[in-house]
Design a protein around this motif. Structure first.
Motif, PDB file in Angstrom:
ATOM      1  N   ARG A   1       5.276 -15.437 -18.524  1.00  0.00           N
ATOM      2  CA  ARG A   1       4.839 -15.895 -19.829  1.00  0.00           C
ATOM      3  C   ARG A   1       5.244 -14.812 -20.826  1.00  0.00           C
TER       4      ARG A   1
ATOM      5  N   ARG B   1       4.842 -13.237  -6.129  1.00  0.00           N
ATOM      6  CA  ARG B   1       5.908 -12.864  -7.048  1.00  0.00           C
ATOM      7  C   ARG B   1       5.530 -11.604  -7.838  1.00  0.00           C
TER       8      ARG B   1
ATOM      9  N   LEU C   1       8.153  -9.302 -23.332  1.00  0.00           N
ATOM     10  CA  LEU C   1       8.120  -8.540 -22.094  1.00  0.00           C
ATOM     11  C   LEU C   1       9.443  -7.844 -21.809  1.00  0.00           C
TER      12      LEU C   1
ATOM     13  N   GLY D   1      11.178   2.483 -12.451  1.00  0.00           N
ATOM     14  CA  GLY D   1      10.501   3.399 -13.372  1.00  0.00           C
ATOM     15  C   GLY D   1      10.403   4.797 -12.797  1.00  0.00           C
TER      16      GLY D   1
ATOM     17  N   ALA E   1       9.401  -3.692  -7.916  1.00  0.00           N
ATOM     18  CA  ALA E   1      10.737  -3.394  -8.457  1.00  0.00           C
ATOM     19  C   ALA E   1      10.617  -2.529  -9.714  1.00  0.00           C
ATOM     20  N   VAL E   2       9.693  -2.907 -10.599  1.00  0.00           N
ATOM     21  CA  VAL E   2       9.504  -2.133 -11.830  1.00  0.00           C
ATOM     22  C   VAL E   2       9.002  -0.723 -11.498  1.00  0.00           C
TER      23      VAL E   2
ATOM     24  N   LEU F   1       9.863  -4.639 -23.758  1.00  0.00           N
ATOM     25  CA  LEU F   1       8.786  -3.725 -23.355  1.00  0.00           C
ATOM     26  C   LEU F   1       9.104  -3.068 -22.008  1.00  0.00           C
ATOM     27  N   LEU F   2       9.686  -3.834 -21.102  1.00  0.00           N
ATOM     28  CA  LEU F   2      10.051  -3.277 -19.798  1.00  0.00           C
ATOM     29  C   LEU F   2      11.347  -2.482 -19.883  1.00  0.00           C
TER      30      LEU F   2
ATOM     31  N   MET G   1      13.069 -11.083 -14.259  1.00  0.00           N
ATOM     32  CA  MET G   1      11.610 -11.188 -14.190  1.00  0.00           C
ATOM     33  C   MET G   1      11.056 -11.749 -15.490  1.00  0.00           C
TER      34      MET G   1
ATOM     35  N   ARG H   1       6.139  -8.464  -5.766  1.00  0.00           N
ATOM     36  CA  ARG H   1       7.550  -8.069  -5.657  1.00  0.00           C
ATOM     37  C   ARG H   1       8.059  -7.500  -6.969  1.00  0.00           C
ATOM     38  N   TRP H   2       7.711  -8.191  -8.057  1.00  0.00           N
ATOM     39  CA  TRP H   2       8.222  -7.752  -9.358  1.00  0.00           C
ATOM     40  C   TRP H   2       7.664  -6.400  -9.764  1.00  0.00           C
TER      41      TRP H   2
ATOM     42  N   VAL I   1       2.641   0.921 -19.006  1.00  0.00           N
ATOM     43  CA  VAL I   1       2.195  -0.197 -19.850  1.00  0.00           C
ATOM     44  C   VAL I   1       3.018  -1.452 -19.548  1.00  0.00           C
ATOM     45  N   GLY I   2       4.331  -1.271 -19.422  1.00  0.00           N
ATOM     46  CA  GLY I   2       5.192  -2.405 -19.096  1.00  0.00           C
ATOM     47  C   GLY I   2       4.837  -2.998 -17.744  1.00  0.00           C
ATOM     48  N   PHE I   3       4.579  -2.134 -16.789  1.00  0.00           N
ATOM     49  CA  PHE I   3       4.182  -2.538 -15.434  1.00  0.00           C
ATOM     50  C   PHE I   3       2.918  -3.393 -15.493  1.00  0.00           C
TER      51      PHE I   3
ATOM     52  N   ALA J   1       0.075  -8.727 -15.856  1.00  0.00           N
ATOM     53  CA  ALA J   1      -0.837  -9.613 -16.574  1.00  0.00           C
ATOM     54  C   ALA J   1      -0.168 -10.939 -16.919  1.00  0.00           C
ATOM     55  N   LEU J   2       1.160 -10.931 -17.062  1.00  0.00           N
ATOM     56  CA  LEU J   2       1.864 -12.123 -17.526  1.00  0.00           C
ATOM     57  C   LEU J   2       2.526 -12.907 -16.400  1.00  0.00           C
ATOM     58  N   THR J   3       2.286 -12.487 -15.155  1.00  0.00           N
ATOM     59  CA  THR J   3       2.845 -13.209 -14.017  1.00  0.00           C
ATOM     60  C   THR J   3       1.689 -13.782 -13.201  1.00  0.00           C
ATOM     61  N   ASP J   4       1.746 -15.087 -12.911  1.00  0.00           N
ATOM     62  CA  ASP J   4       0.585 -15.726 -12.289  1.00  0.00           C
ATOM     63  C   ASP J   4       0.636 -15.710 -10.764  1.00  0.00           C
TER      64      ASP J   4
ATOM     65  N   MET K   1      13.144   2.300 -20.170  1.00  0.00           N
ATOM     66  CA  MET K   1      14.101   2.692 -19.134  1.00  0.00           C
ATOM     67  C   MET K   1      15.411   3.184 -19.739  1.00  0.00           C
TER      68      MET K   1
ATOM     69  N   ALA L   1       1.688  -4.945 -18.155  1.00  0.00           N
ATOM     70  CA  ALA L   1       1.943  -6.168 -18.927  1.00  0.00           C
ATOM     71  C   ALA L   1       2.614  -7.206 -18.039  1.00  0.00           C
ATOM     72  N   LEU L   2       3.576  -6.758 -17.236  1.00  0.00           N
ATOM     73  CA  LEU L   2       4.261  -7.683 -16.330  1.00  0.00           C
ATOM     74  C   LEU L   2       3.266  -8.319 -15.365  1.00  0.00           C
TER      75      LEU L   2
END
Lengths: 252, 228
Positions: free
Chosen positions: B163, A160, B168, A172, A167-168, B171-172, B158, A163-164, A146-148, A153-156, B176, A150-151
């Motif tokens: 946004r 980037r 976030l 994870g 990493a997640v 949540l991330l 990150m 890469r992010w 879910v975090g993956f 969805a929130l990165t345009d 962990m 969400a990240l």
């Protein structure tokens, strides 16, 4: 669609890309059919080959979808790990699209595993939830997915984002075995109930059949999502090329 | 020689972050106030029974550290993002891991300082006396904080640039930290109250293993996270 560009076509690549039609993503209907067929027949096989369980009755049949869902979610999870390493190592754009596709399917399957397990657990154990190592580590895996997502969805910026999320994905993936170990010790030290894990020979055929069904379903989901993402990427590229060529910026 | 230069760069970043914090103090004061608030509120939720409070103390202490500490990480990058300072930091010559090492050291010192205030407060509110094995308790606090801050520093790099950064990051980060929370709470509880099974040692080893894995992995992925 092709990512290979001939060196001599470089000067007017923009104009060529702007005019090039983009093929619609193909749905792998044979795979979808195979997944659907095995899934339906798998339940029939499950009911025919195994007697109602002495204690659980037909409730036991949830195992035929719960356990394969968990297995398929692990496959998705390994695809995420592998794709994440590939993204960071090779900076491969397509590996990122595969990463996203597998994470989405993985999140759905992990969620399904938890819900099905909970439905089974209430009448069997008398509780919707127990702090067992498998349950808890599956819940954590679900939250990592879910975090993956969400990240993402929130990165345009797509580069980037690749890469992010890689990493997640890697962090994870490293975490899940440690979570499993720590919860297992935590539970064992407290000496509470354990989960039934032995499977009778009668259940093996139904379980195997459904394992294939879920693997096919996973493959179908991931393929469709991957091809859709490739299509969206190609559409973005073409809109960009058109804008550079001075034309309409309409993505379609 | 080269390595010493890189360490010097990490040190410069540490010094810069600490100076910024020392001059404003805004972050430290609000995080410590938040930690005190969380300690009080867990007390209200758990009720005034001294025995119950004492047995919950280890868990409450770690949750307080996690919930208040997480507020600091985004801010450590927010300072860089204001005025595009991060762009300039990335333009400096040198390895990218030095940036991580500097930020990690600054965040570690910050959270340790928060703990210096929080832990005695938790001892008072939750009726826990100074334990006989206080050296080992400090060791557990150190290991747990290192694991927490290492991952927090990576994920905030990150989250702070996405946004919805406030949502976030936890949540991330929090999924962990399940092993850190479990191992640190169990070890602290065993050392503070009693340890009839002699479990503290194995929890400390789990915590140390976690730290080694995630410190190494974080140094590996951070350059890819911070660039661009």
């Amino acid at each position: 669609m092709s990512s290979v560009t001939m060196p001599e076509s470089r000067p007017d690549r923009g104009a060529a890309a702007a005019a090039e039609p983009i093929a619609r993503p193909k749905v792998p209907w044979w795979l979808v059919g195979l997944a659907f067929g095995t899934l339906v027949s798998g339940q029939v096989v499950g009911f025919l080959t195994s007697e109602p369980d002495r204690d659980m009755g037909h409730l036991q049949k949830i195992m035929y979808v719960h356990v394969p869902a968990a297995w398929a979610s692990f496959i998705a999870f390994f695809i995420v790990f592998w794709a994440s390493v590939t993204v960071l190592w090779k900076r491969n754009e397509r590996a990122d699209l595969l990463n996203a596709a597998a994470a989405e399917a993985g999140a759905v399957l992990t969620g399904l595993t938890l819900v099905l397990g909970s439905i089974w657990g209430r009448p069997t154990w008398g509780v919707w939830w127990t702090w067992d190592a498998r349950l808890t580590s599956t819940a954590v895996l679900f939250l990592v997915f879910v975090g993956f997502l969400a990240l993402r969805a929130l990165t345009d910026d797509p580069e980037r984002r690749a890469r992010w999320s890689a990493a997640v994905g890697i962090l994870g993936a490293l975490n899940v075995p440690i979570v499993y170990m720590s919860v297992k010790w935590w539970r064992t030290l407290h000496q509470l109930q354990s989960s039934p894990s032995t499977v009778d020979a009668d259940y093996v055929l139904g379980l195997r059949w459904n394992a294939f069904a879920f693997a096919f379903a996973l493959a179908a989901f991931v393929t469709i999502r991957y091809r859709t993402a490739l299509f969206a990427l190609a559409a973005d590229r073409r809109a960009e090329a058109r804008a550079l060529a001075g034309g309409s910026t309409d993505a379609r | 020689m080269a390595f010493a230069t890189e360490l010097g760069r990490a040190g410069a970043i540490l010094w810069k972050d600490l100076t910024a914090e020392r001059r404003t103090k805004a972050n430290f004061n609000s995080v410590v106030a938040m930690a005190g608030l969380i300690l009080l509120f867990f007390g209200f939720a758990l009720g005034p029974d001294a025995k119950g409070l004492r047995s919950a103390a280890a868990g409450v202490l770690w949750l307080t550290v996690l919930f208040s500490g997480v507020l600091a990480f985004n801010r450590s990058y927010q300072l860089e993002l204001d005025g595009n300072a991060l762009e300039q930091l990335l333009l400096y010559p040198g390895e990218r891991w030095t940036l991580f090492a500097g930020k990690l050291a600054a965040n570690l010192l910050f959270v340790f300082l928060v703990e210096v205030v929080t832990i005695p407060l938790a001892g008072i509110f939750y009726h826990v006396a100074v334990p006989a094995l206080w050296g080992q308790v400090l060791g557990v606090l150190f290991l747990g904080t290192v694991g927490f801050v290492t991952l927090g520093t990576v994920y905030a790099a990150m989250a702070s640039r996405s946004r919805a950064r406030e949502v976030l990051l936890p949540l991330l980060l929090f999924p962990m930290l399940v092993p850190v929370l479990i191992a640190a709470t169990e070890a602290t509880g065993a050392l503070l109250i009693d340890d009839p099974m002699g479990n503290a040692g194995s929890w400390i080893r789990l915590l140390a293993t976690f730290d080694v894995i995630f410190v190494v992995a974080s140094f590996w992925v951070f350059p890819a996270v911070i660039e661009g």
